[in-house]
Design a protein around this motif. Structure first.
Motif, mmCIF file in Angstrom:
data_model
loop_
_atom_site.group_PDB
_atom_site.id
_atom_site.type_symbol
_atom_site.label_atom_id
_atom_site.label_comp_id
_atom_site.label_asym_id
_atom_site.label_seq_id
_atom_site.Cartn_x
_atom_site.Cartn_y
_atom_site.Cartn_z
ATOM 1 N N UNK A 71 0.855 -1.182 0.000
ATOM 2 C CA UNK A 71 0.000 0.000 0.000
ATOM 3 C C UNK A 71 0.892 1.234 0.000
ATOM 4 N N UNK A 72 0.760 2.042 -1.044
ATOM 5 C CA UNK A 72 1.548 3.276 -1.165
ATOM 6 C C UNK A 72 0.819 4.213 -2.121
ATOM 7 N N UNK A 73 0.631 5.455 -1.720
ATOM 8 C CA UNK A 73 -0.120 6.387 -2.560
ATOM 9 C C UNK A 73 0.710 6.967 -3.698
ATOM 10 N N UNK A 74 2.023 6.669 -3.723
ATOM 11 C CA UNK A 74 2.880 7.139 -4.816
ATOM 12 C C UNK A 74 3.039 6.027 -5.849
ATOM 13 N N UNK A 75 2.546 6.212 -7.073
ATOM 14 C CA UNK A 75 2.604 5.153 -8.093
ATOM 15 C C UNK A 75 4.016 4.636 -8.374
ATOM 16 N N UNK A 76 5.002 5.533 -8.391
ATOM 17 C CA UNK A 76 6.378 5.090 -8.669
ATOM 18 C C UNK A 76 6.916 4.227 -7.532
ATOM 19 N N UNK B 190 -2.123 -1.464 -3.728
ATOM 20 C CA UNK B 190 -3.163 -0.455 -3.633
ATOM 21 C C UNK B 190 -2.547 0.922 -3.374
ATOM 22 N N UNK B 191 -3.161 1.952 -3.994
ATOM 23 C CA UNK B 191 -2.776 3.329 -3.711
ATOM 24 C C UNK B 191 -3.596 3.906 -2.563
ATOM 25 N N UNK B 192 -4.781 3.346 -2.307
ATOM 26 C CA UNK B 192 -5.657 3.787 -1.227
ATOM 27 C C UNK B 192 -5.752 2.690 -0.169
ATOM 28 N N UNK C 269 3.684 -1.100 4.027
ATOM 29 C CA UNK C 269 2.709 -0.045 4.260
ATOM 30 C C UNK C 269 3.382 1.325 4.374
ATOM 31 N N UNK C 270 3.032 2.214 3.433
ATOM 32 C CA UNK C 270 3.503 3.591 3.501
ATOM 33 C C UNK C 270 2.847 4.277 4.694
ATOM 34 N N UNK D 143 7.044 1.785 5.309
ATOM 35 C CA UNK D 143 7.899 2.500 4.359
ATOM 36 C C UNK D 143 7.510 3.972 4.371
ATOM 37 N N UNK D 144 8.489 4.853 4.344
ATOM 38 C CA UNK D 144 8.188 6.283 4.328
ATOM 39 C C UNK D 144 9.434 7.076 3.998
#
Length: 234
Positions: free
Chosen positions: A7-12, A33-35, A53-54, A78-79
């Motif tokens: 899960x990460x909202x950044x596509x790259x 998933x982005x959301x 998980x971002x 991840x962040x």
């Protein structure tokens, strides 16, 4: 095989993590998933072993989302923001990866998860509490609980013991002991040091103290060391 979700909202960033998962033989991507809320149904209904998980996302932080789960898989946060690390470890995250994430850091974290899962599923058997090793052409018996810390010197290692004023000098490098010792009882904190978790009395982001001896904690081993500390936190 470990089933994982990203899960990460950044596509790259999402694509990079997917590429890393596909390179890792014992991981299987169950979903990306982005959301966070889009992943909820899968996480609650399927057998997911590991969640990447971002933390910083628009609608809900990864930390709050993970807290909300009724069935919590093992998690690696991840962040790009290092200030979130302590919050991640409070939730007993197995690791914390700071962006940009290299494949080396990724696979090191994943190997820890794999080892933990294997140990959970391994039958409990009586284990030896000592080993014999050659020191100056004599076989010395060393009890694991007698070890304070190990200090590497290229092809040699000094083994510091509670029962001896002087360390044993052994013709094996530190990697030999790192592979041999229980990874939950002994942890590498620096390229030159492995410490016994039982003997650590004080730990900070930069150093640990064992019997008034202060040893450095390096950047390369800090996250793994503190993840292990959190497993023992109450």
């Amino acid at each position: 095989m470990l089933n994982c979700v990203i899960i990460d909202d950044e596509p790259l960033a999402l694509q990079l993590m997917e590429d890393y998962v596909q390179k890792t033989p014992y991981l299987r991507l169950a979903g990306k998933f982005e959301e966070p809320l889009q992943a909820l149904n899968l996480l609650e209904s399927a057998q997911i072993d590991l969640l990447f998980l971002d933390i910083k996302m628009p609608d809900i932080t990864g930390i709050d989302f993970y807290r909300s789960l009724s069935h919590k898989p093992e998690v690696i946060f991840t962040t790009a923001y290092s200030e979130y690390a302590i919050n991640g470890f409070e939730l007993k995250a197995l690791d914390y990866l700071l962006k940009p994430i290299s494949f080396e850091k990724f696979i090191t974290a994943c190997n820890r998860v794999r080892d933990l899962m294997e140990n959970k599923n391994r039958p409990v058997m009586a284990e030896k509490d000592f080993f014999f090793i050659n020191v100056a052409h004599k076989m010395h018996k060393i009890f694991f609980d007698d070890i304070l810390y190990l200090e590497g010197y290229k092809d040699y290692t000094k083994v510091h013991l509670t029962s001896a004023s002087n360390p044993l000098l052994i013709l094996h490098n530190l990697k030999y002991f790192e592979d041999m010792l229980d990874k939950h009882a002994f942890v590498r904190i620096h390229r030159s040091y492995i410490v016994s978790m039982r003997k650590v009395t004080v730990a900070s982001r930069k150093a640990v103290t064992i019997q008034q001896q202060e040893l450095p904690v390096s950047d390369n081993y800090r996250d793994t060391f503190f993840a292990l500390i959190e497993q023992h936190a109450r």
